[in-house]
Design a protein around this motif. Structure first.
Motif, PDB file in Angstrom:
ATOM      1  N   LEU A 327       0.836  -1.197   0.000  1.00 36.73           N
ATOM      2  CA  LEU A 327       0.000   0.000   0.000  1.00 36.73           C
ATOM      3  C   LEU A 327       0.877   1.255   0.000  1.00 36.73           C
ATOM      4  CD1 LEU A 327      -3.058   0.702   0.169  1.00 36.73           C
ATOM      5  CD2 LEU A 327      -2.740   0.982   2.623  1.00 36.73           C
ATOM      6  N   ASN A 328       0.537   2.196  -0.886  1.00 34.33           N
ATOM      7  CA  ASN A 328       1.247   3.478  -0.963  1.00 34.33           C
ATOM      8  C   ASN A 328       0.473   4.509  -0.144  1.00 34.33           C
ATOM      9  OD1 ASN A 328       2.675   5.783  -1.647  1.00 34.33           O
ATOM     10  ND2 ASN A 328       1.821   5.917  -3.723  1.00 34.33           N
ATOM     11  N   THR A 329       0.953   4.774   1.082  1.00 35.63           N
ATOM     12  CA  THR A 329       0.249   5.672   1.997  1.00 35.63           C
ATOM     13  C   THR A 329       0.872   7.066   1.926  1.00 35.63           C
ATOM     14  OG1 THR A 329      -0.169   3.810   3.493  1.00 35.63           O
ATOM     15  CG2 THR A 329      -0.497   6.041   4.372  1.00 35.63           C
ATOM     16  N   GLN A 330       0.075   8.041   1.509  1.00 41.90           N
ATOM     17  CA  GLN A 330       0.485   9.448   1.466  1.00 41.90           C
ATOM     18  C   GLN A 330      -0.284  10.190   2.558  1.00 41.90           C
ATOM     19  OE1 GLN A 330       2.849  10.635  -0.657  1.00 41.90           O
ATOM     20  NE2 GLN A 330       3.100   8.594  -1.577  1.00 41.90           N
ATOM     21  N   TYR A 331       0.441  10.773   3.517  1.00 46.28           N
ATOM     22  CA  TYR A 331      -0.180  11.376   4.698  1.00 46.28           C
ATOM     23  C   TYR A 331       0.171  12.862   4.741  1.00 46.28           C
ATOM     24  CZ  TYR A 331      -2.282  10.948   9.373  1.00 46.28           C
ATOM     25  OH  TYR A 331      -3.126  11.035  10.455  1.00 46.28           O
ATOM     26  N   PHE A 332      -0.846  13.715   4.615  1.00 42.20           N
ATOM     27  CA  PHE A 332      -0.672  15.162   4.677  1.00 42.20           C
ATOM     28  C   PHE A 332      -1.358  15.678   5.944  1.00 42.20           C
ATOM     29  CE2 PHE A 332      -0.279  14.142   0.237  1.00 42.20           C
ATOM     30  CZ  PHE A 332       0.666  15.029  -0.260  1.00 42.20           C
TER      31      PHE A 332
END
Length: 401
Positions: A327-332
């Motif tokens: 899973l590619n998790t992008q957290y902003f």
């Protein structure tokens, strides 16, 4: 004993700064609450003294200016004293205006002169003015000192809890570090303890501490037994760095030993996917509708401030990543929260040289750039992407389309 061959890290311009604080040995030895209260009282007394000096400056300045103007006809030299007094009065008005953006030419009258006139005929306004008496006193401090008083006034308990868990020799540094972030974040919040602990790993024990004083203070911390044992009213003290201690003090009902022998101490020994499934099963047993939560393509988590929205998002992202390692998790996120799971985290910590608003604007810019990149992508080209936007309303309000 410190070697005389070790050069001092301080300069002649900074040597006096530490001396302006209460004895740092008490802070490093563990008298944290007492030290913080002493510093807070010290700043307030400094503000009262500065206010008295300001009133005296205005009184003498106006008096000298008035006498000089009246007596000029009798003695032309009187105008010199009047000019000196007028210059002192004008200097205070300009200096105070630069610091507080208020014009206060009249002695013993706080705030803007126009506002003071308006208060004369407004009962509610006068009551509000009296309620703000403390804040108006603190305004007479230098800006940096006034910010430190606001820091102590707003975060006294949190500062004490943070510093209690910092090792002796690093506590004053940690105090200054938290104060710096408080200013950068405009007083909205403090960094998480995890981010501070991570930062302090690269900080050595202060070589300027007086080890003999610290040892003597620590040994002298004896007190008479209280008539009432106040410990019975206190909640257990938990070191948040020690997860085993926290687990032993409080075990959620859904994680108590079950028929299959699952206990918190054994969860960490399970393979990652099995560990995630065990936690999901525990959440289901507790009544948490995780299937309904995760069934939609877009999930919105709403709640009150400090209500755990970001923590819930981090937990769900962690479970999703445990079940799917690709899973590619992008957290902003706005602010400086740090979550201990593998993801591409974009937060204000990415821009330490900026203040809070400036860093959040750059995070919002990065978010906009990422969203535009998704919009330009081929359909279904990001099948394994998890995008988390924490503090979404804050970031979206800063987006410039």
């Amino acid at each position: 004993m410190q070697s005389n061959n070790i050069p001092k890290i301080t300069t002649k311009e900074t040597e006096h700064l530490r001396e302006s604080y209460p004895a740092l040995s008490h802070l490093e030895a563990g008298n944290i609450s007492e030290w913080l209260q002493e510093r807070k009282d010290q700043l307030f007394e400094m503000a009262r003294s500065a206010e008295n000096e300001a009133d005296m400056t205005r009184v003498l300045g106006l008096l000298a200016g008035g006498i000089g103007a009246v007596c000029y006809a009798v003695n032309p030299l009187a105008i010199v004293g009047g000019l000196i007094g007028g210059a002192a009065w004008l200097w205070f008005v300009v200096e105070h205006s630069n610091r507080t953006k208020e014009i206060a030419p009249i002695p013993f009258v706080r705030g803007n002169f126009i506002d003071a006139i308006a208060r004369a005929g407004d009962y509610d306004n006068r009551n509000n003015y009296q309620a703000d008496h403390l804040a108006n006193t603190v305004k007479f401090l230098e800006r940096h000192e006034a910010e430190e008083y606001a820091f102590l006034h707003a975060e006294f308990e949190n500062i004490g809890q943070y510093l209690t868990q910092v090792e002796p020799g690093k506590r004053f540094y940690a105090y200054r570090w938290m104060f710096g972030w408080f200013g950068k974040l405009k007083g909205r919040q403090l960094p998480t303890y995890q981010s501070m602990a991570l930062h302090l790993q690269d900080v050595t024990i202060d070589s300027r501490v007086n080890r003999s004083e610290i040892s003597a203070i620590a040994q002298a911390q004896t007190q008479l037994p209280p008539t009432v044992d106040i410990k019975q009213f206190q909640s257990p003290q938990v070191d948040i760095r020690d997860t085993h201690q926290a687990a032993s003090l409080s075990k959620p009902e859904e994680l108590q030993p079950s028929a299959n022998g699952l206990v918190p101490e054994t969860i960490t020994n399970l393979p990652l996917a099995n560990r995630a499934n065990a936690l999901i099963a525990a959440l289901r047993k507790s009544g948490f509708q995780i299937e309904d939560m995760m069934s939609s393509q877009v999930i919105a988590i709403a709640g009150t401030q400090r209500g755990g929205k970001g923590t819930l998002a981090a937990i769900l992202a962690t479970l999703s990543l445990a079940l799917d390692s690709g899973l590619n998790t992008q957290y902003f996120t706005a602010g400086v929260d740090v979550y201990p799971f593998s993801c591409n985290l974009i937060s204000a910590l990415k821009y330490p040289e900026k203040d809070a608003d400036g860093a959040d604007k750059l995070v919002a810019r990065d978010l906009l750039k990422f969203l535009k990149g998704l919009d330009a992508s081929e359909p279904y080209s990001h099948k394994n992407l998890l995008l988390v936007i924490d503090e979404a309303m804050r970031l979206l309000s800063l987006l410039v389309i």
